[in-house]
Motif scaffolding. Structure first.
Motif, PDB file in Angstrom:
ATOM      1  N   ALA A 153       0.840  -1.197   0.000  1.00 49.24           N
ATOM      2  CA  ALA A 153       0.000   0.000   0.000  1.00 49.24           C
ATOM      3  C   ALA A 153       0.876   1.249   0.000  1.00 49.24           C
ATOM      4  N   LEU A 154       1.943   1.217   0.805  1.00 50.43           N
ATOM      5  CA  LEU A 154       2.841   2.387   0.868  1.00 50.43           C
ATOM      6  C   LEU A 154       3.457   2.690  -0.497  1.00 50.43           C
ATOM      7  N   ASN A 156       2.302   1.965  -3.443  1.00 54.21           N
ATOM      8  CA  ASN A 156       1.299   2.519  -4.348  1.00 54.21           C
ATOM      9  C   ASN A 156       0.938   3.953  -3.990  1.00 54.21           C
ATOM     10  N   ILE A 157       0.823   4.234  -2.694  1.00 53.83           N
ATOM     11  CA  ILE A 157       0.514   5.611  -2.270  1.00 53.83           C
ATOM     12  C   ILE A 157       1.631   6.551  -2.700  1.00 53.83           C
ATOM     13  N   ASN A 158       2.879   6.130  -2.435  1.00 48.09           N
ATOM     14  CA  ASN A 158       4.015   6.980  -2.809  1.00 48.09           C
ATOM     15  C   ASN A 158       4.067   7.210  -4.315  1.00 48.09           C
ATOM     16  N   PHE A 160       1.541   7.053  -6.380  1.00 50.40           N
ATOM     17  CA  PHE A 160       0.378   7.837  -6.776  1.00 50.40           C
ATOM     18  C   PHE A 160       0.647   9.325  -6.583  1.00 50.40           C
ATOM     19  N   PHE A 161       1.234   9.669  -5.437  1.00 48.41           N
ATOM     20  CA  PHE A 161       1.472  11.088  -5.173  1.00 48.41           C
ATOM     21  C   PHE A 161       2.771  11.589  -5.797  1.00 48.41           C
ATOM     22  N   ILE A 165       5.574   9.720   0.775  1.00 50.38           N
ATOM     23  CA  ILE A 165       4.794  10.127   1.940  1.00 50.38           C
ATOM     24  C   ILE A 165       5.386   9.487   3.189  1.00 50.38           C
TER      25      ILE A 165
END
Lengths: 310, 569
Positions: A153-154, A156-158, A160-161, A165
């Motif tokens: 998840a981390l 993908n979040i990183n 994505f932004f 993060i």
């Protein structure tokens, strides 16, 4: 009180001695030769290595030497890292495991109280159903699954932004601690939520709460002083053992998040037959666990005099 | 005093409001504790990790990973690949391997190996990372220390070609009698037991690295335990080492060839063997290189990552127990076992790890021969998967042994995932094709070695990694005198060929001997090949010049450089 304290401490010392002896015997009866390497060594070299680690002496003598060193607080030199003291390994890596463990327990305790209270208030309504479903998940899914999913998840979040993060793995700053501690505390949090829920439900329907309501006390006071404070007691009592269990059980999370904790040494030493590290970490963890249990017992005795009499 | 609430709904709303306050406080407490713990950690000295990306163009440095904390950076005692990789960046010996895997000048600017005498002339500008000169005495000290019986180095045998080294190592002669002398500060003279053709390759091995005696003594037995307890002779020096967490290499300004070292620093930012974690770190642009497993390969190709492949040097095989009384001494049984299995199937269908090759010979594909690779010049005898033939041999074996039914055969193996599935594969094919019962005996690595040494097995899944780039590092494995020949294979013809390969100075003669050894190993079915281990890996396209090889530093960033214009993955 003093007599009780002394008695508990004495019991603790005997327990640790027992752990040390059992580990020593178990370790020496595990098949395999701790000083063998892939490259076969000549008899002369083997003999020298055995002498350095005292393995050339009879088992009884090794035991006496080992208990003697142990009393002096010296666990010797590692077999796999031949220039590193076991004491150094514990000193460098235990604080990392402890940091992770304390944070995980904190997450678990605060989260457990929050979710537990919430489910009790909303008993049999939608928030209760959702949270209790998640609790079942949290209890039954092992931590390595959470670890892997959390890390994915981390990433993908990183991605994505487009900026980092939170770090995906590693150790050293506050941002490195958050996700591993959450993952490590997840199971305990779920367990504590259930504990808190049942304890809270019992109290909500107790006579003194009804009396308080009938008296017309302010709602804040009833919730905080009469309900929450009493319901929290069972949660507090399991915290001591929980800290010890979490701190010693972080091996998988440490591996996945590349965290330099003691858990990795604890597990790898067994696979590599690293006698001194096995002994050092087991006795250390054992003492730590025993200490936490005694601490909780003493606090109990202090809170509730009836325990002391027993 | 507030208005008393009378409805149940009102109580609930009030409680939720208070829980909201509680959760805000809880978050504050957690944040405060995190900072407090981090502050305490800072006081106790564990370094804060830099959050640098995989490639830092501004500071001219890259970030990479290690599979584990290097167990031993004392070069006299180091045995493993990870330590070897670190040492390959921070240390250099007399000679080293260049980009093409050829021997080239290291700290010695020239050398001469004539008969039993080898002479090395050190560079004038060969310096330790503290600026002091590296002298011939530093080599004498390191080599004698390794041979010192009290040190108990597992790699002392690598010095045995040097005169009196073996006798000194077993304690039969003083260390001073070992044939290595410093003629002056810059000239090292080595006397060999007999002329050998591959001494230059031995000298490039990490056990031959120099150690400053003065510095070694000053560490009080902790030489190599921390970044500060080492003195560096290589292109980089270690400026920090947080055990289990990170290592930082910075360019060594005193390195003689510093002009050709392009990176200013290499961060080993992560230490873990979890392949998924490493893949995630690569995707997050935290590390510049990652090894891939089979299930990662498809995604990597879709993303058009820059992929490469290399053989890590090791070869794995089934070894037999040749001790008297064992069924595995029967040649026809061994032949039956060879023809009843398919190493191609093992590698492609069972292990399924990218980069692995079937092991057709004990000599891996990458070894050099005279002109070309050894395996091009001396092709391995072809085996085949032939169940009918296998059954014929099994019948012959039964007749020779005078039995009608085979008792269960013990297959000793490690507990690693690859060893587990490999042993299950053999169990299945031997049951299916030959009706043989194989009992798998899974043991941890050290217990597998112990059982091999005591001869407690019929078949064993074993393997070997090279020490130097010459076929001899594999060829003497089954020589009768070799302690690593744990199955006790004993064949006079093979022994004779090993002696020729050891003693001859003519490469053609030596390679012919290796070719004959390869044939004997096949004819006598001394082993059944499993696989040669390789890896498929992705690299950040901005980093060029990374070398991966079978000997020395497995992954070598020493000559790597950053190409800024390329886009990130």
């Amino acid at each position: 009180m003093w007599q009780y304290t002394l008695k508990r401490l004495l019991q603790g010392v005997i327990t640790v001695w027992f752990i040390a002896t059992a580990t020593f015997l178990a370790m020496h009866s595990v098949p395999g030769d701790p000083i063998s390497g892939e490259r076969a060594a000549t008899e002369a070299i083997r003999a020298n290595l055995a002498a350095r680690y005292g393995l050339d002496k009879p088992l009884g003598e090794q035991y006496v030497i080992y208990i003697g060193n142990f009393l002096k607080g010296d666990f010797g030199i590692s077999f796999t890292q031949q220039n590193r003291q076991v004491n150094d390994i514990i000193r460098e890596h235990f604080p990392v495991s402890a940091t992770l463990g304390i944070l995980a327990v904190l997450f678990a305790a605060l989260g457990g109280v929050l979710w537990g209270a919430l489910t009790a208030i909303y008993r049999n309504r939608l928030p209760d159903t959702i949270i209790m479903f998640l609790v079942i998940l949290g209890i039954s899914v092992p931590s390595f699954v959470f670890a892997a999913l959390g890390q994915l998840a981390l990433v993908n979040i990183n991605n994505f932004f487009g900026v980092s993060i939170l770090p995906v793995a590693g150790w050293g700053t506050v941002s490195h601690m958050i996700v591993p501690a959450l993952v490590l505390g997840m199971g305990t949090m779920a367990y504590l939520t259930r504990l808190m829920r049942s304890s809270m439900l019992e109290i909500i329907h107790s006579d003194y709460v009804r009396t308080a309501k009938a008296k017309g006390l302010p709602a804040e006071r009833i919730f905080l002083k009469h309900q929450l404070r009493n319901a929290i007691l069972p949660v507090v009592t399991v915290l001591g053992p929980a800290i010890a269990a979490i701190t010693t059980g972080g091996f998988v999370v440490e591996l996945v998040f590349a965290i330099p904790g003691l858990g990795r040494y604890f597990v790898q030493a067994v696979q590599q037959l690293d006698y001194t590290v096995i002994m050092g970490t087991t006795v250390f963890y054992g003492s730590f666990l025993v200490f936490m249990v005694i601490l909780v017992d003493l606090l109990y005795g202090w809170i509730d005099p009836r325990v002391r009499v027993q | 005093m507030q208005e008393p609430i009378s409805t149940e709904e009102g109580f609930t709303r009030s409680a939720v409001k208070q829980l909201a306050v509680f959760s805000v406080l809880a978050v504050l407490v957690i944040v405060a504790v995190m900072y407090a713990l981090n502050f305490i950690a800072g006081l106790t000295g564990s370094d804060s990790q830099s959050a640098a990306g995989a490639v830092d163009i501004e500071n001219n440095e890259i970030s990479v990973f290690l599979r584990q904390d290097p167990p031993q950076l004392d070069s006299t005692r180091s045995t493993d690949v990870v330590s070897g990789t670190v040492l390959g960046h921070v240390m250099e010996g007399l000679l080293r391997y260049d980009e093409n895997f050829e021997i080239t000048a290291g700290l010695a600017e020239r050398w001469e190996i004539e008969g039993t005498k080898a002479t090395f002339w050190l560079r004038e500008d060969a310096r330790w990372s503290n600026g002091e000169a590296i002298t011939a005495h530093d080599f004498v000290f390191a080599w004698r220390t390794t041979l010192d019986p009290a040190v108990g180095s597992q790699y002392a045998f690598i010095f045995y070609p040097i005169k009196n080294a073996e006798a000194a190592n077993t304690g039969d002669m003083p260390l001073e009698s070992v044939g290595v002398r410093a003629l002056d500060d810059r000239t090292l003279e080595v006397e060999l037991e007999q002329p050998i053709a591959y001494f230059d390759k031995l000298v490039a091995f990490s056990t031959y690295f120099p150690i400053s005696e003065e510095f070694y003594e000053s560490t009080n037995g902790r030489y190599g335990a921390e970044a500060e307890s080492l003195l560096y002779s290589g292109p980089f020096r270690m400026t920090s080492w947080v055990h289990g967490a990170s290592i930082r290499f910075e360019k060594n300004p005193y390195y003689w060839d510093a002009d050709n070292i392009h990176l200013d620093a290499i961060n080993i930012a992560y230490i873990t063997e979890d392949t998924n974690t490493l893949l995630n770190l690569y995707k997050d642009s935290r590390i510049a290189l990652v090894d891939l497993t089979a299930e990662m390969l498809e995604g990597a190709m879709q993303q058009r990552w820059h992929l490469d492949r290399f053989m890590d040097g090791s070869v794995f095989y089934i070894e037999f127990n040749h001790r008297p009384g064992r069924l595995s001494t029967n040649l026809n049984l061994r032949k039956a076992l060879r023809y009843a299995q398919d190493d191609g199937e093992l590698v492609d269908r069972v292990i399924k790890l990218p980069g692995y090759l079937p092991a057709k010979s004990v000599f891996p594909v990458w070894l050099r021969g005279v002109e070309d690779t050894f395996r091009e010049e001396y092709p391995a005898p072809e085996s085949e998967y032939n169940v009918a033939l296998a059954r014929e041999y099994l019948e012959k074996a039964k007749q020779e042994l005078g039995i009608t039914e085979f008792p269960p055969i013990v297959l000793l193996a490690d507990t690693s995932p690859v060893a587990t599935i490999s042993s299950q594969y053999y169990q299945e094919v031997y049951k299916k094709n030959l009706g043989l019962d194989i009992v798998i005996d899974p043991q941890i690595f050290r217990q597998r070695l112990a059982k091999m040494s005591s001869g407690d097995f019929d078949l064993v899944l074993s393997g070997w990694g090279p020490d130097y780039n010459d076929p001899l590092t594999f060829a003497d494995l089954f020589a009768s005198w070799n302690l690593n020949n744990r199955g006790h294979f004993d064949n006079a013809e093979l022994d004779a060929q090993v002696r020729i390969a050891q003693n001859s100075m003519d490469q053609r003669v030596r390679m012919d001997a290796f070719g004959k050894i390869q044939d004997i190993l096949f004819d006598e079915v001394v082993f059944i090949g499993n696989y040669e281990r390789g890896r498929v890996y992705a690299t950040n396209p901005q980093v060029k010049g990374i070398l991966r090889r079978a000997i020395g530093a497995e992954t070598d960033f020493t000559r790597a450089y950053i190409v800024p214009e390329s886009t990130a993955p």
